[in-house]
Design a protein around this motif. Structure first.
Motif, PDB file in Angstrom:
ATOM      1  N   PRO A  55     -20.424  -3.778  24.983  1.00  0.00           N
ATOM      2  CA  PRO A  55     -19.750  -4.375  23.909  1.00  0.00           C
ATOM      3  C   PRO A  55     -18.908  -5.575  24.224  1.00  0.00           C
ATOM      4  O   PRO A  55     -18.771  -5.913  25.254  1.00  0.00           O
ATOM      5  CB  PRO A  55     -19.301  -3.249  23.236  1.00  0.00           C
ATOM      6  CG  PRO A  55     -18.876  -2.487  24.499  1.00  0.00           C
ATOM      7  CD  PRO A  55     -19.872  -2.701  25.556  1.00  0.00           C
ATOM      8  N   LEU A  56     -18.511  -6.406  23.056  1.00  0.00           N
ATOM      9  CA  LEU A  56     -17.975  -7.485  23.193  1.00  0.00           C
ATOM     10  C   LEU A  56     -16.538  -7.206  23.919  1.00  0.00           C
ATOM     11  O   LEU A  56     -16.187  -8.133  24.562  1.00  0.00           O
ATOM     12  CB  LEU A  56     -17.468  -8.090  21.776  1.00  0.00           C
ATOM     13  CG  LEU A  56     -18.750  -8.750  21.099  1.00  0.00           C
ATOM     14  CD1 LEU A  56     -18.463  -9.207  19.698  1.00  0.00           C
ATOM     15  CD2 LEU A  56     -19.139  -9.941  21.914  1.00  0.00           C
ATOM     16  N   GLY A  57     -15.735  -6.254  23.919  1.00  0.00           N
ATOM     17  CA  GLY A  57     -14.892  -6.067  24.699  1.00  0.00           C
ATOM     18  C   GLY A  57     -13.603  -5.921  23.597  1.00  0.00           C
ATOM     19  O   GLY A  57     -13.518  -5.194  22.998  1.00  0.00           O
ATOM     20  N   SER A  58     -12.664  -6.634  24.039  1.00  0.00           N
ATOM     21  CA  SER A  58     -11.447  -6.970  23.253  1.00  0.00           C
ATOM     22  C   SER A  58     -10.808  -8.267  23.369  1.00  0.00           C
ATOM     23  O   SER A  58     -11.214  -8.912  23.999  1.00  0.00           O
ATOM     24  CB  SER A  58     -10.379  -5.812  23.827  1.00  0.00           C
ATOM     25  OG  SER A  58     -10.246  -6.171  25.053  1.00  0.00           O
ATOM     26  N   GLY A  59     -10.008  -8.430  22.571  1.00  0.00           N
ATOM     27  CA  GLY A  59      -9.132  -9.444  22.168  1.00  0.00           C
ATOM     28  C   GLY A  59      -7.736  -9.219  22.233  1.00  0.00           C
ATOM     29  O   GLY A  59      -7.243  -8.202  22.443  1.00  0.00           O
ATOM     30  N   LYS A  60      -6.824 -10.490  21.808  1.00  0.00           N
ATOM     31  CA  LYS A  60      -5.577 -10.228  21.645  1.00  0.00           C
ATOM     32  C   LYS A  60      -5.446  -8.979  20.243  1.00  0.00           C
ATOM     33  O   LYS A  60      -5.791  -9.511  19.069  1.00  0.00           O
ATOM     34  CB  LYS A  60      -4.816 -11.283  21.092  1.00  0.00           C
ATOM     35  CG  LYS A  60      -3.172 -11.366  20.975  1.00  0.00           C
ATOM     36  CD  LYS A  60      -2.574 -12.728  20.956  1.00  0.00           C
ATOM     37  CE  LYS A  60      -1.248 -12.442  20.854  1.00  0.00           C
ATOM     38  NZ  LYS A  60      -0.473 -13.653  20.591  1.00  0.00           N
ATOM     39  N   ASP A  61      -4.726  -8.105  20.511  1.00  0.00           N
ATOM     40  CA  ASP A  61      -4.471  -7.078  19.362  1.00  0.00           C
ATOM     41  C   ASP A  61      -5.719  -6.354  18.773  1.00  0.00           C
ATOM     42  O   ASP A  61      -5.601  -5.782  17.636  1.00  0.00           O
ATOM     43  CB  ASP A  61      -3.558  -7.679  18.340  1.00  0.00           C
ATOM     44  CG  ASP A  61      -2.253  -8.229  18.964  1.00  0.00           C
ATOM     45  OD1 ASP A  61      -1.774  -7.767  19.886  1.00  0.00           O
ATOM     46  OD2 ASP A  61      -1.743  -9.179  18.085  1.00  0.00           O
ATOM     47  N   TRP A  62      -6.683  -6.498  19.586  1.00  0.00           N
ATOM     48  CA  TRP A  62      -8.036  -5.734  18.819  1.00  0.00           C
ATOM     49  C   TRP A  62      -8.800  -5.190  20.028  1.00  0.00           C
ATOM     50  O   TRP A  62      -8.891  -5.960  21.119  1.00  0.00           O
ATOM     51  CB  TRP A  62      -8.755  -6.630  17.845  1.00  0.00           C
ATOM     52  CG  TRP A  62      -9.357  -7.846  18.525  1.00  0.00           C
ATOM     53  CD1 TRP A  62      -8.678  -9.014  18.630  1.00  0.00           C
ATOM     54  CD2 TRP A  62     -10.843  -8.040  18.895  1.00  0.00           C
ATOM     55  NE1 TRP A  62      -9.742  -9.929  19.065  1.00  0.00           N
ATOM     56  CE2 TRP A  62     -10.884  -9.366  19.425  1.00  0.00           C
ATOM     57  CE3 TRP A  62     -11.732  -7.141  19.047  1.00  0.00           C
ATOM     58  CZ2 TRP A  62     -12.150  -9.731  19.885  1.00  0.00           C
ATOM     59  CZ3 TRP A  62     -12.886  -7.588  19.627  1.00  0.00           C
ATOM     60  CH2 TRP A  62     -13.009  -8.873  20.056  1.00  0.00           C
ATOM     61  N   GLU A  63      -9.896  -4.278  19.763  1.00  0.00           N
ATOM     62  CA  GLU A  63     -10.525  -3.924  20.671  1.00  0.00           C
ATOM     63  C   GLU A  63     -12.119  -3.425  19.874  1.00  0.00           C
ATOM     64  O   GLU A  63     -11.785  -3.038  18.839  1.00  0.00           O
ATOM     65  CB  GLU A  63     -10.466  -2.854  21.634  1.00  0.00           C
ATOM     66  CG  GLU A  63      -9.978  -1.656  21.101  1.00  0.00           C
ATOM     67  CD  GLU A  63      -9.481  -0.802  22.172  1.00  0.00           C
ATOM     68  OE1 GLU A  63     -10.238   0.162  22.760  1.00  0.00           O
ATOM     69  OE2 GLU A  63      -8.429  -0.586  22.366  1.00  0.00           O
ATOM     70  N   VAL A  64     -13.158  -3.465  20.432  1.00  0.00           N
ATOM     71  CA  VAL A  64     -14.453  -2.909  19.731  1.00  0.00           C
ATOM     72  C   VAL A  64     -14.362  -1.426  20.190  1.00  0.00           C
ATOM     73  O   VAL A  64     -14.240  -1.159  21.664  1.00  0.00           O
ATOM     74  CB  VAL A  64     -15.386  -3.632  20.392  1.00  0.00           C
ATOM     75  CG1 VAL A  64     -16.881  -3.060  19.852  1.00  0.00           C
ATOM     76  CG2 VAL A  64     -15.495  -5.009  20.072  1.00  0.00           C
ATOM     77  N   ILE A  65     -14.496  -0.859  19.221  1.00  0.00           N
ATOM     78  CA  ILE A  65     -14.649   0.712  19.286  1.00  0.00           C
ATOM     79  C   ILE A  65     -15.928   1.063  18.335  1.00  0.00           C
ATOM     80  O   ILE A  65     -16.337   0.437  17.564  1.00  0.00           O
ATOM     81  CB  ILE A  65     -13.445   1.663  18.744  1.00  0.00           C
ATOM     82  CG1 ILE A  65     -13.014   1.545  17.355  1.00  0.00           C
ATOM     83  CG2 ILE A  65     -12.499   1.322  19.637  1.00  0.00           C
ATOM     84  CD1 ILE A  65     -11.877   2.266  16.664  1.00  0.00           C
TER      85      ILE A  65
END
Length: 172
Positions: A130-140
């Motif tokens: 999956p795309l992974g995560s970024g600043k203050d967010w993540e893929v679930i």
């Protein structure tokens, strides 16, 4: 892959089979399409009086940039199409997308090029992650979201939840 109409008319009411490897340069102006690695075109031409029915089978590998990682990847394509070339129609006629006017020569290269371009994916990746995560967010995934939303209650709303629970007890 060109034939003159005179060559084709020699085979009236017969089937002409073809199988050829082609080289196409500059397939499209899309920046993510790097090159055509391999292109094999097979098919049959059924010759009628003023119409030529061409069954085309395209097997190709396109070098593209991965949509997520921008790495070079190979995208396999298998395309099958029935194209009709007709001497009685003109370019300005309102035609079906598979009917093509033919004047002096039957040229399959523009049709092959168009079929490949139309069947190319707009985005393609070989990555399973999956795309992974970024600043203050993540893929679930949805299950994690449902589980987290059930467990978490905003502490500012605890008093309201207690009030709601007490109202439900009174109704019972």
């Amino acid at each position: 892959m060109k034939w003159t109409l005179a060559q084709l008319r020699k085979f009236h009411d017969e089937v002409i089979k073809f199988d050829d490897d082609l080289k196409i340069e500059n397939l499209t102006d899309r920046k993510d399409i790097l090159s055509v690695e391999r292109l094999n075109v097979k098919g049959e031409i059924f010759v009628r009086s003023r119409q030529f029915n061409v069954q085309i089978y395209i097997d190709t590998i396109i070098n593209m940039l991965d949509s997520r990682t921008s790495e070079d990847i190979q995208v396999p394509l298998q395309i099958e199409s029935l194209e009709i070339f007709d001497e009685t129609v003109h370019e300005d006629d309102d035609l079906d997308e598979n009917v093509h006017p033919v004047i002096h020569t039957l040229d399959l290269e523009p049709v092959i090029r168009e079929l490949i371009i139309v069947n190319l994916p707009t985005a393609y990746t070989t990555s399973d992650e999956p795309l992974g995560s970024g600043k203050d967010w993540e893929v679930i995934d949805e299950d994690e979201f449902a589980h987290e939303s059930e467990e978490k209650t905003d502490p500012r709303l605890e008093k309201l939840k207690a009030l709601l629970d007490s109202d439900e007890e009174k109704e019972d």
